[in-house]
Enzyme design. Sequence first.
Site, PDB file in Angstrom:
ATOM      1  N   ASP A  10       0.864  -1.170   0.000  1.00 54.41           N
ATOM      2  CA  ASP A  10       0.000   0.000   0.000  1.00 54.41           C
ATOM      3  C   ASP A  10       0.909   1.231   0.000  1.00 54.41           C
ATOM      4  O   ASP A  10       2.111   1.125   0.275  1.00 54.41           O
ATOM      5  CB  ASP A  10      -0.882  -0.031   1.253  1.00 54.41           C
ATOM      6  CG  ASP A  10      -1.651   1.251   1.459  1.00 54.41           C
ATOM      7  OD1 ASP A  10      -2.407   1.641   0.554  1.00 54.41           O
ATOM      8  OD2 ASP A  10      -1.464   1.879   2.520  1.00 54.41           O
ATOM      9  N   ASP A  12      -0.267   5.154   0.915  1.00 58.51           N
ATOM     10  CA  ASP A  12      -0.561   6.102   1.992  1.00 58.51           C
ATOM     11  C   ASP A  12      -0.645   5.387   3.337  1.00 58.51           C
ATOM     12  O   ASP A  12      -1.445   4.465   3.517  1.00 58.51           O
ATOM     13  CB  ASP A  12      -1.888   6.816   1.723  1.00 58.51           C
ATOM     14  CG  ASP A  12      -1.843   7.667   0.463  1.00 58.51           C
ATOM     15  OD1 ASP A  12      -0.943   8.510   0.357  1.00 58.51           O
ATOM     16  OD2 ASP A  12      -2.713   7.475  -0.413  1.00 58.51           O
ATOM     17  N   ASP A 170      -1.519  -0.802   5.936  1.00 53.38           N
ATOM     18  CA  ASP A 170      -1.782  -0.231   7.261  1.00 53.38           C
ATOM     19  C   ASP A 170      -3.253  -0.205   7.633  1.00 53.38           C
ATOM     20  O   ASP A 170      -3.591   0.257   8.723  1.00 53.38           O
ATOM     21  CB  ASP A 170      -1.235   1.197   7.331  1.00 53.38           C
ATOM     22  CG  ASP A 170      -2.023   2.145   6.432  1.00 53.38           C
ATOM     23  OD1 ASP A 170      -2.029   1.927   5.204  1.00 53.38           O
ATOM     24  OD2 ASP A 170      -2.650   3.082   6.957  1.00 53.38           O
TER      25      ASP A 170
END
Length: 225
Positions: A10, A12, A170
Amino acid sequence: MSDLRLVVFDVDGTLIDSEHNIVTAMTEAWSRMELGVPDPSDVRRIIGLSLVEACSVLLPWAPHNLHRAVAEAYKDAFRALRLLPDTVEPLFPGVREALDELDSAGWLLGLATGKSRRGVQAMLDAHGLEGRFVTIQTADDNPSKPHPSMLYRAASDCGVEPPNLVMVGDTAYDMLMAGAAESVALGVSWGYHTMEELRAAGAEMVIDSFDNLCDIAATLTGTRR
């Protein structure tokens, strides 16, 4: 069965710290649409979703055309923000070292993100990461996370079997996506969802740093060499 191995990141909240810019751009978008001021904690929670989907979560009462209008206002605000000389989205500690180690060990590298392709390119240019990733899956070409499309396409691009793909992210969206694709879900603790949320969404492990990521990925996929 192919013995190729792939780590998909991922962006961001996993590779870059973009929370401030995302909240700022969304606040400006709401202002332009006369919607008041969004709660920053609510904006933080939708980071990782594709933009229109994120707007639908933030504004569940609104019609779809308003979600799309807010998304366009956000894009305009973010583009303007990116032109400011003091706008930064720093890499989290250990990112470059982890990419180098994985690459040296023969892992293929990819991205799966709710960003647009333009946004990803800006990030790659800003940090000198052009050419590091063999597959880049964005919101332009796929349904929003947690739909597994991004990982299916990444695996297909690279000729990798899903169990040999490690999704590093995250948010719960990343973990659910990995589970749906029958790939490995590896959470990071420094992003936008809690460790408890990551585990509840299927994370097989949650790491506190990128130290030893190569060994961890090999252990989780059973492909240690």
